[in-house]
Design a protein around this motif. Structure first.
Motif, PDB file in Angstrom:
ATOM      1  N   TYR A   1     -12.279  -5.496  -5.916  1.00 20.17           N
ATOM      2  CA  TYR A   1     -10.881  -5.172  -5.647  1.00 20.17           C
ATOM      3  C   TYR A   1      -9.992  -6.342  -6.077  1.00 20.17           C
ATOM      4  O   TYR A   1      -8.926  -6.175  -6.658  1.00 20.17           O
ATOM      5  N   ARG A   2     -10.464  -7.539  -5.820  1.00 19.99           N
ATOM      6  CA  ARG A   2      -9.754  -8.762  -6.178  1.00 19.99           C
ATOM      7  C   ARG A   2      -9.369  -8.791  -7.657  1.00 19.99           C
ATOM      8  O   ARG A   2      -8.274  -9.160  -8.028  1.00 19.99           O
TER       9      ARG A   2
ATOM     10  N   ASP B   1     -13.883  -0.726  -0.663  1.00 20.76           N
ATOM     11  CA  ASP B   1     -13.973  -0.234   0.710  1.00 20.76           C
ATOM     12  C   ASP B   1     -14.597   1.148   0.867  1.00 20.76           C
ATOM     13  O   ASP B   1     -14.973   1.530   1.957  1.00 20.76           O
TER      14      ASP B   1
ATOM     15  N   GLU C   1       0.813  -1.216   0.000  1.00 18.95           N
ATOM     16  CA  GLU C   1       0.000   0.000   0.000  1.00 18.95           C
ATOM     17  C   GLU C   1       0.843   1.262   0.000  1.00 18.95           C
ATOM     18  O   GLU C   1       0.511   2.244  -0.653  1.00 18.95           O
TER      19      GLU C   1
ATOM     20  N   ARG D   1      -8.306  -0.129  -4.186  1.00 23.72           N
ATOM     21  CA  ARG D   1      -8.954  -0.695  -3.017  1.00 23.72           C
ATOM     22  C   ARG D   1     -10.276   0.003  -2.707  1.00 23.72           C
ATOM     23  O   ARG D   1     -11.215  -0.586  -2.184  1.00 23.72           O
TER      24      ARG D   1
ATOM     25  N   ASP E   1      -7.193  -4.755 -12.080  1.00 25.83           N
ATOM     26  CA  ASP E   1      -5.816  -4.862 -12.552  1.00 25.83           C
ATOM     27  C   ASP E   1      -4.896  -3.817 -11.942  1.00 25.83           C
ATOM     28  O   ASP E   1      -3.692  -4.033 -11.827  1.00 25.83           O
TER      29      ASP E   1
ATOM     30  N   LYS F   1       0.595  -5.796 -13.561  1.00 26.09           N
ATOM     31  CA  LYS F   1      -0.421  -5.427 -14.546  1.00 26.09           C
ATOM     32  C   LYS F   1      -0.481  -3.914 -14.707  1.00 26.09           C
ATOM     33  O   LYS F   1      -0.469  -3.188 -13.725  1.00 26.09           O
TER      34      LYS F   1
END
Ligand code: SF4
Ligand code: SF4
Ligand code: SF4
Ligand code: SF4
Lengths: 422, 326
Positions: free
Chosen positions: B261-262, B273, B130, B269, B265, B223
């Motif tokens: 979020y998963r 969230d 992050e 986040r 690319d 990515k």
């Protein structure tokens, strides 16, 4: 001498358990117009519990102590996931030997069952996975290890909000994957994991169909039946369960089309939350529906929380699929062991709206501090919503039934009065 | 109408995007062969004018040229050139918002192809932590500022400094991978050189070569590696709120399951969230809409055009796409 005594206790406990299960099933079936497709589930419980809940699966069985265990990985490793969380008073009493009187019934009953029926279970369970979630489960894990079970402690972060927590959990799941492969001697491949994800996602898709039918008003299905269906998922063969639920859904779909409904059209619609109802302890949902309410929705880990969310992955490769499976078990989790559990409040609020809920019933097992402590924030969440809440502290015994039923009736009366006024 | 909408929501956006990108790539790189030219139109994507046969022009190129003028002439004819150039860019951008990046930019497409290649080899991707992610977010704004200032600095003395030499002309282009990479697709390798004609040019084109190497290796492990540094993306984001195409979120419906979020690319986040914002496009977002396709909650995420939903998250669509994979 000692073993003789144990055998006696074992026999009587299992006998009590069978009676308890029988009694619960009798109550569950004692409603008008049960769906034909529920027959599969009634029979399943009867046949499984008539002989003490035996493990009939082929292959390695992995016992799980909580919904936090990623079942996709177990399936992909060629084993069978089997959720051990127990709901029987008979086993709860047997567990009193190991856990304090103030411990939660569910954890104690699970330990009790694994103690009483240890000969079969030790032989059949390749591993017992205990996620380090709430205190009761964690300590139960230690007790089981002392009893001689092959216990695996699955480490879980206590919060889900930071990326660090997420990575910690992903790594924990990775370690678990290695352990599983070691145990079964089968390598998890992208193909086997893909198949497992497809199967479980399909189960969740069908579960969501049932979930959506429960939104219909007047209701087409009782909550007690929905809870029984998800309880069956604990131990039933996944493919068979999926087929049976699909049949049930198809039947409900027809029912809804024809405009048929169950119970009273104006039955108070209840959202059930808190400590999980596990068969045969479906005491409160049954009392509610026997008193003319409908448990239209639940936010409990023995039902919706177990089966609502599906895995989404991006690249078909283990390096992406395994963390995706891990995310599925942490990110949407609303279990109160997590600190900053705002998601549970939001979820309940959203469900109350979607299911046109008239009242919320919150079950707390005596000894479960987590649910008890969240009581205040949940009450506050609904304070200005006009939706009343009923908190019921209970355990697996039947002693409080009379008192519970009085409180439930009063609660439902007040809801009905409120509805009439509208 | 309802059926059509359902069919669209059930569709696999990534497959559509792959084909659309191919089409856009053909148009923007080889359009010249067919005498298709958006060339007079400046577009908010890297349709690089260093490609002879292109069918469009990356706006950063004219922008740098047009800024190379004394500030005193801002209100003369040249100022008008700058203004009309900017307006064309803006109109084109507003139409599709950041979807230019996800669907049309040739350089973005090349990166996606490299990602596909990596996946084919079964090599895992890397992600940023992050802190790295948030720190590197700023680089593109720094690049954009430099791009503007260096262009202005050739005809003006900024901050009391001397005017810069003409060697700084289109200085960003000298380090942009668009200039070196995209002509390769027409067999033109002439940009892969270091220009030793002056000190400035040597440094700039040398940097350009290094960036090119970084572009390929970066895209292979991460990515859309370059996009996170792209000054065009920074310029776009300033006007993103005015986009007609929008990515919207209804926080009440979000379970924070993290699916969106998963699959993102670029690792945004907030898409999972952030429960407050309704317009959810972040500066690194390329509006690929993968998040929408991975969201299982009815109407929680959606793309709208002029307020009308064009692609919406649905439970049915989600399970359709996720089921039967692998
Ligand atoms: S961010 Fe990527 S896709 Fe967008 S303009 Fe820049 S290089 Fe192209
Ligand atoms: S070199 Fe880069 S910035 Fe310059 S015109 Fe080409 S793509 Fe645009
Ligand atoms: S996929 Fe949808 S529901 Fe899940 S976190 Fe993203 S926006 Fe929320
Ligand atoms: S936020 Fe969504 S649209 Fe934006 S880049 Fe990520 S996946 Fe694509």
């Amino acid at each position: 001498m000692h073993t003789e005594r144990f055998e006696r206790v074992k026999k009587s406990t299992n006998l009590h358990f069978t009676m308890e299960a029988d009694e619960a099933l009798r109550k569950i079936e004692d409603f008008p117009s049960n769906p034909g497709a529920m027959g599969y589930f009634y029979d399943l419980f009867r046949s499984v519990y008539a002989n003490g809940g035996s493990l009939t699966h082929k292959g390695t069985i992995i016992g799980t102590m909580c919904v936090q265990v990623p079942e996709e990985l177990i399936l992909a490793a060629g084993a069978v996931p089997f959720r051990l969380c127990n709901g029987a008073h008979a086993f709860d009493q047997a567990g009193a030997e190991f856990m304090p009187a103030k411990a939660c019934s569910l954890a104690r009953a699970t330990v009790g069952m694994l103690h009483i029926n240890r000969s079969v279970h030790k032989e059949r369970l390749g591993m017992v996975v205990v996620p380090a979630t709430c205190d009761q489960k964690r300590k139960a894990g230690e007790l089981l290890r002392e009893m001689g079970y092959n216990v695996y402690i699955l480490e879980v972060p206590s919060s889900k909000n930071s990326e660090e927590a997420r990575h910690y959990w992903q790594n924990s799941v990775k370690r678990f994957t290695a352990e599983l492969q070691h145990l079964t001697g089968r390598k998890i491949t992208k193909k086997s994991l893909g198949t497992a994800i497809n199967l479980t996602n399909e189960a969740r898709r069908q579960f969501r169909r049932l979930y959506n039918f429960r939104k219909i008003s007047p209701p087409v299905v009782y909550g007690k039946d929905a809870l029984l269906v998800s309880n069956a998922y604990f131990f039933d063969d996944k493919e068979r369960w999926l087929q049976a639920l699909t049949d049930l859904n198809n039947e409900l779909e027809l029912k809804a089309l024809k405009g048929e409904s169950v119970g009273n059209r104006h039955a108070p619609r209840i959202l059930f939350t808190g400590s999980p109802p596990v068969f045969p302890h479906l005491k409160i949902p049954l009392l509610l529906e026997q008193s003319g309410a409908i448990v239209a929705a639940d936010e409990v880990c023995s039902s919706t929380r177990m089966l609502y969310d599906a895995v989404a992955y991006d690249e078909s490769a283990l390096y992406d699929m395994i963390p995706s499976v891990a995310d599925r078990y942490l990110k949407p989790c609303t279990c109160p062991f997590l600190v900053l559990n705002d998601d549970r409040r939001r979820r309940l609020k959203d469900m109350a709206g979607q299911f046109a809920i008239d009242g919320i019933v919150y079950q707390i097992f005596s000894g479960c501090h987590l649910y008890e402590m969240e009581q205040r924030t949940i009450a506050k969440t609904f304070a200005d919503s006009g939706i009343p809440l009923l908190f019921l502290e209970t355990d697996y015994s039947q002693e409080d039934t009379g008192q519970l039923s009085t409180r439930i009736e009063a609660f439902l009366e007040s809801i009905k009065a409120r509805k009439r006024r509208k | 109408m309802k059926r059509l909408r359902q069919a669209i929501n059930n569709s696999d956006i990534s497959r559509f995007r792959f084909h659309f990108q191919l089409f856009a790539f053909g148009l923007l790189i080889y359009g010249g062969y067919l005498a298709i030219d958006f060339g007079s139109n400046y577009i908010p994507a890297f349709a690089c004018p260093f490609v002879e046969t292109r069918g469009g022009t990356c706006y950063l190129y004219p922008l740098q040229h047009q800024l190379n003028m004394p500030l005193s002439q801002l209100f003369s004819g040249r100022g008008i050139g700058l203004l009309t150039g900017f307006i064309t860019f803006l109109l084109m951008f507003v139409l599709f918002n950041k979807a230019w990046c996800g669907f049309a930019c040739p350089l973005g497409t090349v990166q996606d192809w490299i990602t596909k290649l990596r996946n084919r080899f079964g090599i895992r991707y890397s992600t940023y932590s992050e802190t790295v992610f948030s720190r590197q977010k700023n680089i593109k704004y720094v690049l954009l500022a430099l791009l503007l200032l260096l262009s202005l600095g050739m005809s003006n003395s900024l901050f009391g400094m001397q005017k810069l030499s003409g060697d700084f002309s289109t200085s960003y282009c000298m380090i942009c991978p668009g200039r070196t990479v995209l002509p390769l697709f027409t067999g033109d390798m002439s940009q892969l050189v270091i220009d030793f004609s002056s000190k400035t040019k040597t440094v700039l084109t040398g940097l350009g070569m290094a960036v090119t190497g970084l572009f390929f290796t970066g895209a292979f492990v991460k990515k859309r590696f370059f996009c996170l540094l792209c000054p065009m993306s920074a310029l776009q984001y300033i006007f993103s709120k005015a986009g007609l195409l929008r990515l919207k979120k209804d926080g009440m419906k979000c379970t924070r399951c993290g699916n969106c979020y998963r699959v993102c690319d670029v690792g945004i986040r907030e898409i999972a969230d952030d429960l407050e914002s309704t317009m959810i496009v972040q500066d690194d977002c390329m509006m690929c809409l993968k998040c929408v396709s991975a969201c299982p909650e009815e109407g929680c995420l959606k793309a709208t055009f002029l307020g009308l939903p064009v692609y919406e998250a649905t439970e049915q669509g989600f399970f359709k796409r996720m089921g039967g994979r692998s």
